[in-house]
Design a protein around this motif. Structure first.
Motif, short mmCIF file in Angstrom:
data_model
loop_
_atom_site.label_atom_id
_atom_site.label_comp_id
_atom_site.label_asym_id
_atom_site.label_seq_id
_atom_site.Cartn_x
_atom_site.Cartn_y
_atom_site.Cartn_z
N LEU A 1 0.81 -1.25 -0.17
CA LEU A 1 0.04 0.02 -0.30
C LEU A 1 0.99 1.22 0.01
N PRO A 2 0.19 2.40 -0.59
CA PRO A 2 1.18 3.68 -0.72
C PRO A 2 0.76 4.44 0.74
N PHE A 3 1.66 5.35 0.73
CA PHE A 3 1.16 6.10 2.07
C PHE A 3 0.60 7.34 1.56
N PHE A 4 -0.05 7.93 2.37
CA PHE A 4 -0.99 9.09 1.79
C PHE A 4 -0.53 10.61 2.24
N ILE A 5 -0.47 11.61 1.59
CA ILE A 5 0.18 12.95 1.98
C ILE A 5 -0.88 14.04 1.55
N ASP A 6 -1.15 14.58 2.56
CA ASP A 6 -1.83 16.08 2.29
C ASP A 6 -0.93 17.05 2.72
N TRP A 7 -0.96 18.07 1.61
CA TRP A 7 0.08 19.20 1.55
C TRP A 7 -0.41 20.34 2.30
N LEU A 8 -1.72 20.23 2.87
CA LEU A 8 -2.13 21.32 3.73
C LEU A 8 -2.26 22.75 2.64
N ASP A 9 -1.85 23.63 3.31
CA ASP A 9 -1.97 24.87 2.56
C ASP A 9 -0.55 25.50 2.04
N SER A 10 0.39 24.56 1.63
CA SER A 10 1.64 24.78 1.57
C SER A 10 1.65 25.32 -0.11
N SER A 11 2.33 26.60 0.06
CA SER A 11 2.53 27.55 -1.07
C SER A 11 3.88 28.17 -1.29
N PRO A 12 4.33 27.81 -2.49
CA PRO A 12 3.77 27.13 -3.55
C PRO A 12 3.80 25.49 -3.36
N HIS A 13 3.00 24.89 -3.85
CA HIS A 13 3.04 23.39 -3.80
C HIS A 13 4.25 22.95 -4.17
N PRO A 14 4.70 21.93 -3.52
CA PRO A 14 6.32 21.36 -3.87
C PRO A 14 6.29 21.22 -5.46
N SER A 15 5.31 20.53 -5.99
CA SER A 15 5.39 20.15 -7.26
C SER A 15 5.67 21.62 -8.16
N GLU A 16 5.43 22.68 -7.71
CA GLU A 16 5.46 23.81 -8.55
C GLU A 16 6.73 24.37 -8.41
N SER A 17 7.53 24.07 -7.14
CA SER A 17 8.98 24.68 -7.05
C SER A 17 9.86 23.51 -7.42
N SER A 18 9.70 22.49 -7.73
CA SER A 18 10.51 21.31 -7.84
C SER A 18 11.28 21.54 -9.34
N PRO A 19 12.50 20.95 -9.49
CA PRO A 19 13.28 20.89 -10.64
C PRO A 19 12.14 20.33 -11.94
N LYS A 20 12.36 21.02 -13.04
CA LYS A 20 11.54 20.53 -14.21
C LYS A 20 12.42 19.73 -14.95
N GLY A 21 11.92 18.89 -16.08
CA GLY A 21 12.71 18.21 -16.83
C GLY A 21 12.48 16.87 -16.98
N ALA A 22 11.69 16.33 -16.20
CA ALA A 22 11.40 14.81 -16.21
C ALA A 22 9.61 14.65 -16.10
N SER A 23 9.39 13.74 -16.55
CA SER A 23 7.87 13.39 -16.55
C SER A 23 7.48 11.90 -16.21
N ILE A 24 6.37 11.43 -15.67
CA ILE A 24 6.40 9.86 -15.58
C ILE A 24 5.64 9.41 -16.79
N ASP A 25 6.37 8.48 -17.32
CA ASP A 25 5.88 7.71 -18.76
C ASP A 25 4.87 6.74 -18.21
N SER A 26 5.25 5.99 -17.17
CA SER A 26 4.58 4.77 -16.48
C SER A 26 4.90 4.44 -15.15
N PHE A 27 3.70 3.93 -14.51
CA PHE A 27 4.02 3.55 -13.07
C PHE A 27 2.90 2.57 -13.00
N VAL A 28 3.63 1.33 -12.31
CA VAL A 28 2.75 0.18 -11.88
C VAL A 28 3.20 -0.51 -10.65
N VAL A 29 2.33 -1.23 -10.19
CA VAL A 29 2.99 -2.17 -8.87
C VAL A 29 2.48 -3.70 -9.12
#
Length: 141
Positions: free
Chosen positions: A70-98
């Motif tokens: 099972l994954p764990f779950f995260i709620d970023w609450l009111d973090s601003s900017p959201h971490p995905s907005e301030s993380s380095p760019k350049g990679a994207s997910i092509d596929s993800f499977v368990v």
């Protein structure tokens, strides 16, 4: 539980997080409805290099027949900017499977908890991720 997965000393993806946007209300209800328990929410945070705060809470389901997958779950609450907005760019997910030895059971549990992660059958549990990067595809497992 992750110790067994990393005994060989090689890098592994041992877990992953899924985002919750409602302070875990729907997830806690789904976990409880299935007769399972949960741990959390556990408050966490850090200070960004620019001095701003990032705060989040974590929740994990427990007492299921397949807690290890099972994954764990995260709620970023009111973090601003959201971490995905301030993380380095350049990679994207092509596929993800368990991959899991009990794929039907894991898929059924995922559906009951509202988890949309694809599951395939395998002789051992693993998380398989493919990134698209500027230098081509990168496979992680």
């Amino acid at each position: 539980p992750w110790e067994k997965l990393i005994q060989d000393g090689k890098p592994h993806i041992v877990s992953y997080a899924l985002r919750s946007r409602d302070h875990f209300a729907a997830l806690q209800a789904a976990i409880t409805a299935q007769g399972f328990a949960f741990e959390g929410p556990r408050a966490m945070g850090r200070v960004r290099p620019d001095g701003g705060a990032v705060n989040w809470e974590l929740l994990t389901a427990s007492g299921t027949p397949i807690d290890d997958a099972l994954p764990f779950f995260i709620d970023w609450l009111d973090s601003s900017p959201h971490p995905s907005e301030s993380s380095p760019k350049g990679a994207s997910i092509d596929s993800f499977v368990v991959a899991h030895p009990r794929p039907a059971e894991l898929s059924a549990l995922f559906r009951k908890l509202g988890v949309g992660t694809p599951v395939i059958g395998s002789d051992r549990y693993s998380i398989n991720l493919v990134f698209n990067t500027p230098r081509g595809k990168v496979w992680l497992s």
